[in-house]
Design an enzyme around this catalytic site. Structure first.
Site, PDB file in Angstrom:
ATOM      1  N   GLY A 219       0.827  -1.197   0.000  1.00  0.00           N
ATOM      2  CA  GLY A 219       0.000   0.000   0.000  1.00  0.00           C
ATOM      3  C   GLY A 219       0.863   1.250   0.000  1.00  0.00           C
ATOM      4  O   GLY A 219       1.374   1.680  -1.029  1.00  0.00           O
ATOM      5  N   ARG A 220       1.055   1.834   1.189  1.00  0.00           N
ATOM      6  CA  ARG A 220       1.893   3.009   1.347  1.00  0.00           C
ATOM      7  C   ARG A 220       2.727   2.853   2.610  1.00  0.00           C
ATOM      8  O   ARG A 220       2.281   2.288   3.609  1.00  0.00           O
ATOM      9  CB  ARG A 220       1.034   4.279   1.432  1.00  0.00           C
ATOM     10  CG  ARG A 220       0.516   4.759   0.080  1.00  0.00           C
ATOM     11  CD  ARG A 220       1.674   5.245  -0.785  1.00  0.00           C
ATOM     12  NE  ARG A 220       1.252   5.815  -2.056  1.00  0.00           N
ATOM     13  CZ  ARG A 220       1.196   5.134  -3.191  1.00  0.00           C
ATOM     14  NH1 ARG A 220       1.484   3.840  -3.192  1.00  0.00           N
ATOM     15  NH2 ARG A 220       0.848   5.731  -4.312  1.00  0.00           N
ATOM     16  N   ASP A 243       7.303  -3.139  -0.120  1.00  0.00           N
ATOM     17  CA  ASP A 243       7.607  -2.442  -1.366  1.00  0.00           C
ATOM     18  C   ASP A 243       7.616  -0.939  -1.144  1.00  0.00           C
ATOM     19  O   ASP A 243       8.110  -0.194  -1.980  1.00  0.00           O
ATOM     20  CB  ASP A 243       6.577  -2.791  -2.446  1.00  0.00           C
ATOM     21  CG  ASP A 243       6.935  -2.209  -3.796  1.00  0.00           C
ATOM     22  OD1 ASP A 243       8.064  -2.452  -4.259  1.00  0.00           O
ATOM     23  OD2 ASP A 243       6.102  -1.480  -4.383  1.00  0.00           O
ATOM     24  N   GLU A 248      10.762   7.347   2.316  1.00  0.00           N
ATOM     25  CA  GLU A 248      11.034   6.726   1.017  1.00  0.00           C
ATOM     26  C   GLU A 248      11.603   7.776   0.074  1.00  0.00           C
ATOM     27  O   GLU A 248      10.986   8.834  -0.086  1.00  0.00           O
ATOM     28  CB  GLU A 248       9.736   6.147   0.460  1.00  0.00           C
ATOM     29  CG  GLU A 248       9.902   5.321  -0.786  1.00  0.00           C
ATOM     30  CD  GLU A 248       8.596   4.706  -1.262  1.00  0.00           C
ATOM     31  OE1 GLU A 248       8.245   4.933  -2.447  1.00  0.00           O
ATOM     32  OE2 GLU A 248       7.925   4.033  -0.470  1.00  0.00           O
ATOM     33  N   HIS A 267       9.824   0.161  -4.178  1.00  0.00           N
ATOM     34  CA  HIS A 267       8.567   0.648  -4.756  1.00  0.00           C
ATOM     35  C   HIS A 267       8.425   0.217  -6.223  1.00  0.00           C
ATOM     36  O   HIS A 267       8.152   1.019  -7.121  1.00  0.00           O
ATOM     37  CB  HIS A 267       8.468   2.171  -4.648  1.00  0.00           C
ATOM     38  CG  HIS A 267       7.057   2.679  -4.594  1.00  0.00           C
ATOM     39  ND1 HIS A 267       6.667   3.761  -3.840  1.00  0.00           N
ATOM     40  CD2 HIS A 267       5.920   2.229  -5.186  1.00  0.00           C
ATOM     41  CE1 HIS A 267       5.376   3.972  -3.981  1.00  0.00           C
ATOM     42  NE2 HIS A 267       4.903   3.047  -4.811  1.00  0.00           N
ATOM     43  N   THR A 268       8.602  -1.069  -6.450  1.00  0.00           N
ATOM     44  CA  THR A 268       8.554  -1.610  -7.807  1.00  0.00           C
ATOM     45  C   THR A 268       7.333  -2.486  -8.076  1.00  0.00           C
ATOM     46  O   THR A 268       7.214  -3.040  -9.169  1.00  0.00           O
ATOM     47  CB  THR A 268       9.806  -2.459  -8.090  1.00  0.00           C
ATOM     48  OG1 THR A 268       9.857  -3.551  -7.152  1.00  0.00           O
ATOM     49  CG2 THR A 268      11.071  -1.634  -7.964  1.00  0.00           C
ATOM     50  N   ALA A 269       6.417  -2.605  -7.119  1.00  0.00           N
ATOM     51  CA  ALA A 269       5.295  -3.529  -7.299  1.00  0.00           C
ATOM     52  C   ALA A 269       4.481  -3.209  -8.544  1.00  0.00           C
ATOM     53  O   ALA A 269       3.983  -4.109  -9.221  1.00  0.00           O
ATOM     54  CB  ALA A 269       4.394  -3.516  -6.063  1.00  0.00           C
TER      55      ALA A 269
END
Length: 305
Positions: A219-220, A243, A248, A267-269
Site C-alpha cells: 500500500g503506502r 515495497d 522513502e 517501490h517496484t510492485a
C-alpha cells in the site's frame, strides 16, 4: 478544442491517440509551463512532482480535472485547487501488484532469501520450506487491488479473509481487525494513505499478529510505524516484505537496511512494464467522459479514496 497536458512525449502514443476534440501539450513538471497554461482544462501530471511543481496547478485558471497515472493520491491531494476534480488510476496497477504480492509471499515461504545468502556464502544450506496451501491470509484493504490479489493467492490454496473500511458480504469491517490479526499467517496491506489509515500498523497492531507471521505492505509506507516494525523484526518474532517505506527512499544507515527477516523492494510492485499503458488507456477513457459531460470514474472524495 479542449487542451490536456500529458506527462511525457510518449503518453499520447500509450493511450492510442487523443480522443476527438482534444489537443495536447507536454508538461514534465518543470518550472516552465506550456504556452497553453491559460486554457488547459485537464492535467495528467507526472508522478512524484515536487511541491514547487505541484504549486503551479493553482496558476491554471481553466483547470477542471487532474487525472493521475498513479493509484496513490496523498502526494498531490493537498495541492489540487478548490473546484478541481481529482481522479486516480484505480485498476491500472492491480495485476502488477497481485504478481508482486504473490512473488514475495512465495519467496518467503520457499526461503529464497535464505538460499541466496547461502549461495553467496558458498554454503549448502538445506532446510525444509513451506507452502502457501492452507495459509490464512488477511487482506487489509479490499478495493480493486484486493480483488486482484485475493484470487492470485487463493489459486495456491490460501484461505483469504478480507477487510475493508466498510463491511459488506464476504468482507469484514476494519473495526474487526483486532480479532482477525491473531488468526492470520500472512497480513497484506493494500490500503491508501489517508488520515484514518496513517500509522494503522503500530505496536498494538503488530503485537496482535501471531509469532512467525509475515507482514506484506503493497500500500503506502505511512501505513506502518517503522520503528515499531523494526523492533519486531529485530526480536525475530515477525517477518516482513515491503515495497513501500516511510521514509522513502530509505536514507543510508536506516535501520530497515539491516533489519533481519525483511524482503525489501524499492517501490517496484507496479513497475512490471504494463501499468503505464493501462493508466494512459484509463486517462483516455476519462477524457471521453469529460468531453461528453458524463460522470467521471475514480473520483477522490473527502476521505481520500
Amino acid at each position: 478544442m479542449i487542451t490536456v497536458w500529458l506527462p511525457t512525449a510518449e503518453s499520447e502514443a500509450l493511450m492510442g491517440g487523443l480522443p476527438a476534440g482534444f489537443r495536447a501539450d507536454v508538461w514534465t513538471g518543470g518550472p516552465e509551463l506550456p504556452a497553453s497554461a491559460d486554457t488547459v482544462e485537464v492535467v495528467v501530471p507526472p508522478y512524484g512532482l515536487t511541491d514547487a511543481g505541484l504549486s503551479r496547478l493553482a496558476e491554471l485558471p481553466r483547470l477542471r480535472l487532474v487525472q493521475l497515472e498513479s493509484a496513490g493520491v496523498e502526494w498531490i491531494r493537498p495541492h489540487v485547487p478548490d473546484g478541481v476534480v481529482l481522479c486516480n488510476a484505480r485498476g491500472a496497477y492491480d495485476r502488477a501488484v497481485a504478481e508482486w504480492v504473490t512473488g514475495v509471499v512465495l519467496a518467503h515461504l520457499l526461503r529464497l532469501p535464505r538460499f541466496e545468502q547461502a549461495r553467496r556464502d558458498e554454503r549448502w544450506d538445506y532446510t525444509q520450506t513451506d507452502s502457501l496451501e492452507g495459509k490464512r491470509v488477511l487482506l487489509v484493504g479490499h478495493g480493486s487491488l484486493g480483488a486482484a490479489v485475493s484470487p492470485a493467492l487463493a489459486g495456491f490454496g490460501a484461505r483469504i479473509t478480507a477487510v475493508a473500511r466498510r463491511p459488506r458480504e464476504g468482507v469484514h469491517g476494519v473495526e474487526e481487525l483486532p480479532g482477525l490479526l491473531p488468526e492470520a499467517d500472512i497480513v497484506v496491506l493494500l490500503l491508501p494513505l489517508t488520515p484514518a489509515t496513517a500509522g494503522l500498523v503500530d505496536a498494538s497492531f503488530l503485537g496482535r499478529m501471531r509469532d512467525g507471521a509475515l507482514l506484506v505492505n503493497a500500500g503506502r509506507g505511512g501505513l506502518v510505524v517503522t520503528e515499531d516494525l523494526v523492533a519486531e523484526l529485530r526480536e525475530g518474532r515477525l517477518y516482513a516484505a515491503l515495497d513501500v517505506t516511510a521514509p522513502e527512499p530509505l536514507p543510508a544507515g536506516h535501520p530497515l537496511w539491516s533489519a533481519p527477516g525483511l524482503l525489501l523492494t524499492p517501490h517496484t510492485a507496479g513497475s512490471n512494464g504494463t501499468p503505464p499503458a493501462r493508466a494512459m488507456a484509463l486517462a483516455k477513457a476519462q477524457l471521453v467522459r469529460y468531453a461528453a459531460g458524463e460522470p467521471l470514474v475514480n473520483v477522490i472524495g473527502g476521505e481520500g479514496y
